[in-house]
Scaffold this active site. Structure first.
Site, PDB file in Angstrom:
ATOM      1  CG  HIS A 165       5.336  -1.363   6.271  1.00 59.30           C
ATOM      2  ND1 HIS A 165       6.210  -0.575   6.984  1.00 59.30           N
ATOM      3  CD2 HIS A 165       4.946  -0.616   5.208  1.00 59.30           C
ATOM      4  CE1 HIS A 165       6.362   0.588   6.384  1.00 59.30           C
ATOM      5  NE2 HIS A 165       5.601   0.584   5.296  1.00 59.30           N
TER       6      HIS A 165
ATOM      7  CD  GLU B 105      -2.817   6.951   3.915  1.00 61.55           C
ATOM      8  OE1 GLU B 105      -1.860   6.412   3.332  1.00 61.55           O
ATOM      9  OE2 GLU B 105      -2.716   8.032   4.541  1.00 61.55           O
TER      10      GLU B 105
END
Length: 373
Positions: A177, A107
């Site tokens: 998540h 990321e």
């Protein structure tokens, strides 16, 4: 006006059975997160509309950008085949691997590359696969992207950088998540942070973000990707950033949310009207940074009572900023303290998700307390 007796009776019927908690199955039924209602607002486009869910509307917006802007590129983990939620489906087939391409699982590298590409003149659209995994890129977003224009004295900027990422509860995501990280980035001057509530808003806001002169982070509630379906204009259109939407007008209490929580609050408004003859004003904040202080304060001054709901934990959640601003600007108009209904100050749970989320029942209970204050 709702009475304490009615409130107590209502929640006794819903949550308890003669003093004994209902079964987990029953509680899950009563605590269902939300019921989606399609947007009825008019957009800037009066042309042909098609039935789209939210991921299709996002895909449509990205297709428009790639078609109209030869410098536009899309990159991220697995975007080449469509991504986990299929938002980039078939775009690589149409525009080639040089414009829609996969990146390593890094990321920090994704956002670092995006900053460089945007500074060099590309319209850079990055995807972070889940908002929970944006934190390795926190330094790049907060210290580089947000400050690039400022530190160069406006000689350079990365305003053509847009970051898309799925966020929020999905029913089974658990602690890695399901997070809603909007408050982290709302503390960062130089970024814009947006959360759509459905397909029309997702398309119009995404196009607005991509064309905005500042780097933008658009947080997409993942549970809406397929649950949210609307008649979306096929043509190119943009919706403004920094402008809240009044979805339901009312005079007794103001309910403020964003993303999925907007639909929870619309349900609360319906129950208040049907069962308690109370009219609630429901506002979608839409943009977390910059946010629409004027619309919020005008509504609160009218109703005198306000409830803010968000999925993120309470402590330092963005609801705290809203509450502080309301106290500063609307104190003499308030009939009750500003209330917040939020996620807990714990990691996001899995099987206990129904207890964590700010459901319509939790929001309704708090609204009734405000009305009885």
């Amino acid at each position: 006006m709702a009475s304490s007796r009615l409130r107590t009776q209502f929640f006794s019927d819903v949550i308890f059975n003669r003093g004994i908690f209902l079964s987990e199955v029953q509680l899950r039924r009563y605590s269902s997160h939300f019921v989606y209602t399609a947007d009825s607002e008019k957009t800037t486009s009066n042309g042909t509309k098609s039935k789209m869910n939210m991921f299709q509307a996002i895909n449509n917006a990205l297709d428009i950008i790639l078609k109209s802007d030869s410098k536009a590129i899309i990159f991220g983990e697995d975007v080449g085949f469509g991504g986990v939620f299929r938002c980039t489906l078939d775009l690589q087939k149409r525009y080639g691997k040089h414009r829609v391409f996969n990146t390593p699982l890094c990321e920090q590298g994704i956002i670092g590359f995006g900053i460089g590409a945007a500074v060099a003149g590309s319209t850079a659209i990055a995807e972070i696969q889940f908002a929970d995994y944006i934190f390795p890129a926190f330094d790049q977003l907060v210290n580089e992207a947000a400050k690039y224009r400022y530190r160069s004295g406006n000689l350079f900027d990365c305003g053509k950088l847009t970051i898309r990422t799925p966020c929020g509860a999905v029913g089974h995501g658990g602690l890695y998540h399901s997070q809603s990280p909007e408050a982290y980035f709302a503390h960062t001057p130089g970024l814009k942070v947006v959360v759509p509530r459905g397909p029309i808003k997702a398309k119009g806001l995404l196009l607005g973000c991509i064309r905005d002169p500042d780097p933008c982070l658009i947080l997409e509630p993942k549970v809406l990707y397929r649950a949210a379906v609307e008649q979306v204009p096929e043509a190119d259109f943009q919706l403004p950033l920094g402008k809240a939407d009044i979805l339901i007008e009312g005079t007794d209490i103001t309910l403020i949310g964003w993303g999925t929580q907007v639909h929870v609050l619309k349900e609360v408004a319906t129950v208040l009207k049907d069962s308690y003859k109370v009219t609630a004003e429901v506002i979608d904040l839409v943009t977390i940074l910059p946010w629409d202080v004027t619309t919020i304060c005008k509504s609160v001054c009218k109703t005198g009572r306000v409830l803010v709901a968000h999925e993120a934990p309470m402590t330092s959640g963005f609801g705290a900023e809203i509450a502080a601003t309301i106290q500063e600007n609307c104190f003499l108009n308030l009939h009750a303290p500003v209330a917040r209904v939020t996620g807990a100050d714990t990691p996001f749970p899995c099987i206990f998700e129904p207890f964590y989320l700010p459901t319509k029942w939790r929001c309704l209970e708090e609204a009734l307390k405000l009305l009885d204050y």
